[in-house]
Design a protein around this motif. Structure first.
Motif, mmCIF file in Angstrom:
data_model
loop_
_atom_site.group_PDB
_atom_site.id
_atom_site.type_symbol
_atom_site.label_atom_id
_atom_site.label_comp_id
_atom_site.label_asym_id
_atom_site.label_seq_id
_atom_site.Cartn_x
_atom_site.Cartn_y
_atom_site.Cartn_z
ATOM 1 N N THR A 3 1.913 -11.955 18.232
ATOM 2 C CA THR A 3 1.821 -13.224 18.960
ATOM 3 C C THR A 3 3.121 -13.574 19.684
ATOM 4 N N ALA A 4 4.238 -12.980 19.245
ATOM 5 C CA ALA A 4 5.514 -13.218 19.927
ATOM 6 C C ALA A 4 5.498 -12.680 21.344
ATOM 7 N N TYR A 5 4.549 -11.759 21.606
ATOM 8 C CA TYR A 5 4.441 -11.169 22.950
ATOM 9 C C TYR A 5 3.033 -11.336 23.510
ATOM 10 N N GLY A 6 2.295 -12.334 23.000
ATOM 11 C CA GLY A 6 0.942 -12.586 23.431
ATOM 12 C C GLY A 6 0.885 -13.513 24.634
ATOM 13 N N PRO A 7 -0.344 -13.932 25.023
ATOM 14 C CA PRO A 7 -0.523 -14.777 26.210
ATOM 15 C C PRO A 7 0.240 -16.096 26.166
ATOM 16 N N GLU A 8 0.245 -16.767 25.007
ATOM 17 C CA GLU A 8 0.955 -18.049 24.940
ATOM 18 C C GLU A 8 2.443 -17.857 25.162
ATOM 19 N N ALA A 9 2.997 -16.797 24.557
ATOM 20 C CA ALA A 9 4.418 -16.517 24.741
ATOM 21 C C ALA A 9 4.725 -16.169 26.197
ATOM 22 N N ALA A 10 3.869 -15.360 26.817
ATOM 23 C CA ALA A 10 4.084 -14.979 28.217
ATOM 24 C C ALA A 10 3.987 -16.196 29.133
ATOM 25 N N ARG A 11 3.026 -17.073 28.862
ATOM 26 C CA ARG A 11 2.886 -18.277 29.693
ATOM 27 C C ARG A 11 4.084 -19.204 29.512
ATOM 28 N N ALA A 12 4.578 -19.305 28.273
ATOM 29 C CA ALA A 12 5.739 -20.158 28.014
ATOM 30 C C ALA A 12 6.974 -19.635 28.745
ATOM 31 N N THR A 13 7.149 -18.312 28.738
ATOM 32 C CA THR A 13 8.289 -17.727 29.442
ATOM 33 C C THR A 13 8.138 -17.908 30.940
ATOM 34 N N ALA A 14 6.914 -17.735 31.453
ATOM 35 C CA ALA A 14 6.667 -17.947 32.881
ATOM 36 C C ALA A 14 6.976 -19.392 33.278
ATOM 37 N N LEU A 15 6.605 -20.357 32.431
ATOM 38 C CA LEU A 15 6.899 -21.760 32.704
ATOM 39 C C LEU A 15 8.407 -22.000 32.719
ATOM 40 N N PHE A 16 9.104 -21.414 31.752
ATOM 41 C CA PHE A 16 10.568 -21.504 31.696
ATOM 42 C C PHE A 16 11.178 -21.050 33.026
ATOM 43 N N LEU A 17 10.664 -19.945 33.560
ATOM 44 C CA LEU A 17 11.203 -19.389 34.799
ATOM 45 C C LEU A 17 10.815 -20.230 36.012
ATOM 46 N N ARG A 18 9.588 -20.712 36.039
ATOM 47 C CA ARG A 18 9.173 -21.561 37.166
ATOM 48 C C ARG A 18 10.059 -22.805 37.259
ATOM 49 N N GLN A 19 10.388 -23.368 36.122
ATOM 50 C CA GLN A 19 11.232 -24.558 36.092
ATOM 51 C C GLN A 19 12.640 -24.284 36.603
ATOM 52 N N ARG A 20 12.967 -23.003 36.714
ATOM 53 C CA ARG A 20 14.294 -22.600 37.208
ATOM 54 C C ARG A 20 14.213 -21.935 38.579
ATOM 55 N N GLY A 21 13.080 -22.138 39.263
ATOM 56 C CA GLY A 21 12.980 -21.714 40.646
ATOM 57 C C GLY A 21 12.214 -20.444 40.922
ATOM 58 N N TYR A 22 11.665 -19.813 39.883
ATOM 59 C CA TYR A 22 10.910 -18.566 40.070
ATOM 60 C C TYR A 22 9.458 -18.916 40.402
ATOM 61 N N THR A 23 9.232 -19.340 41.637
ATOM 62 C CA THR A 23 7.924 -19.883 42.003
ATOM 63 C C THR A 23 7.130 -18.925 42.888
ATOM 64 N N ASP A 24 5.919 -18.633 42.476
ATOM 65 C CA ASP A 24 4.937 -17.877 43.264
ATOM 66 C C ASP A 24 5.459 -16.562 43.838
ATOM 67 N N PRO A 25 6.036 -15.691 43.019
ATOM 68 C CA PRO A 25 6.451 -14.383 43.551
ATOM 69 C C PRO A 25 5.238 -13.558 43.944
ATOM 70 N N GLN A 26 5.408 -12.758 44.985
ATOM 71 C CA GLN A 26 4.322 -11.900 45.458
ATOM 72 C C GLN A 26 4.455 -10.461 44.947
ATOM 73 N N VAL A 27 5.700 -10.009 44.831
ATOM 74 C CA VAL A 27 5.971 -8.621 44.457
ATOM 75 C C VAL A 27 6.937 -8.591 43.284
ATOM 76 N N GLY A 28 6.599 -7.785 42.272
ATOM 77 C CA GLY A 28 7.504 -7.542 41.160
ATOM 78 C C GLY A 28 8.157 -6.179 41.319
ATOM 79 N N ILE A 29 9.431 -6.080 40.977
ATOM 80 C CA ILE A 29 10.189 -4.843 41.143
ATOM 81 C C ILE A 29 10.951 -4.562 39.849
ATOM 82 N N VAL A 30 10.960 -3.293 39.428
ATOM 83 C CA VAL A 30 11.816 -2.870 38.315
ATOM 84 C C VAL A 30 12.810 -1.859 38.864
ATOM 85 N N LEU A 31 14.099 -2.188 38.724
ATOM 86 C CA LEU A 31 15.172 -1.330 39.213
ATOM 87 C C LEU A 31 15.720 -0.523 38.041
#
Length: 275
Positions: A3-31
């Motif tokens: 559950t530490a890596y389940g949907p609720e955790a992922a949504r909570a982390t996404a909310l954390f990031l949105r609140q810091r300006g990570y809004t509506d990305p179109q492309v994800g990149i792994v370098l």
């Protein structure tokens, strides 16, 4: 599913990031290893260290910056992992791929992966790029082991085409237009962190691999589980010919990656513009 890596955790982390300006990305990149040059081209950049992002592992690889970046490239909103997580760092694969779940929860529509890999195919030369057409998973595990989360994807996701054909064709077109050598082949992921023996290189080539690395495949499995299109590109940093094998150090790998990164960056810029 932990559950530490389940949907609720992922949504909570996404909310954390949105609140810091990570809004509506179109492309994800792994370098991947030694491949951070594209990060400097992100405009209006916002960044967070992995240490402060809920649920994110901490990158322990010295060549990985360990930052999540957000901004624009070629007019597209992108979110980029500047450094990834590996099984050999001691992370289980569910935890190592949690950031991909978060990127999907943030809303990305396309995932672009990069890595440094050793060339097994004798026709492929170090310093060139390889577009992944397929892969072989030799890691001791799978990020989908455990209770399935149906809202993310099916219990038995199909992997007949793990790499999105449309994105691949577009990448090939971009490389041709830019005059960039782009090999196409099969990537095999192994546990590491040691490099392979002569006998292991022979075995990997025998089973059909064109390049070998220690990442990427778990991320692809998770992305496909969630229905996220993937394109992946390897920078070939050394030639793994068992009959002519020479010792290779991380410094050697980083040097070649740094030189080839110019082509990778040009290719990614062109691809992002056309997505």
């Amino acid at each position: 599913m932990n559950t530490a890596y389940g949907p609720e955790a992922a949504r909570a982390t996404a909310l954390f990031l949105r609140q810091r300006g990570y809004t509506d990305p179109q492309v994800g990149i792994v370098l991947g290893t030694g491949l951070s040059g594209l990060a400097g081209l992100i405009e209006n950049r916002v960044e967070q260290s992995y240490e402060v992002i809920p649920g994110f592992p901490v990158s322990t690889v010295e060549s990985h910056a360990g930052k999540l970046l957000f901004g624009t490239i070629q007019g597209k909103r992108v979110v980029a992992l500047q450094g990834r997580f590996h099984f050999y760092e001691g992370y289980d694969l569910e935890k190592a791929t949690f950031p991909i779940r978060v990127l999907k929860e943030l809303g990305i529509k396309q995932l672009i992966l990069s890595n440094a890999a050793g060339a097994l195919n004798p026709a492929f030369k170090k310093g060139t790029l390889m577009l992944l057409s397929d892969h072989i998973n030799l890691l001791p595990g799978n990020p989908l082991i455990g209770t399935n989360v149906d809202e993310w994807g099916p219990r038995f996701p199909d992997m007949s085409e793990p790499y999105d054909r449309k994105s691949a064709d577009l990448t090939i077109e971009c490389a041709a237009d830019a005059g960039i050598v782009l090999n196409r082949g099969v990537y095999v992921s192994v546990a590491g962190p040691n490099l392979e023996t002569r006998a292991e290189y022979r075995f990997l080539r025998l089973i059909g691999a064109d390049a070998v690395g220690m990442s990427t495949v778990p991320e692809v499995i998770v992305a496909r589980h969630m229905g996220l299109p993937v394109v992946a590109i390897s920078v070939l940093t050394d030639e793994c010919d068992p009959e002519k094998l020479e010792p290779v150090s991380l410094d050697d790998i980083l040097k070649v990656a740094g030189e080839a990164e110019k082509d990778l960056t040009r290719l990614m810029l062109s691809l992002i513009a056309k997505l």
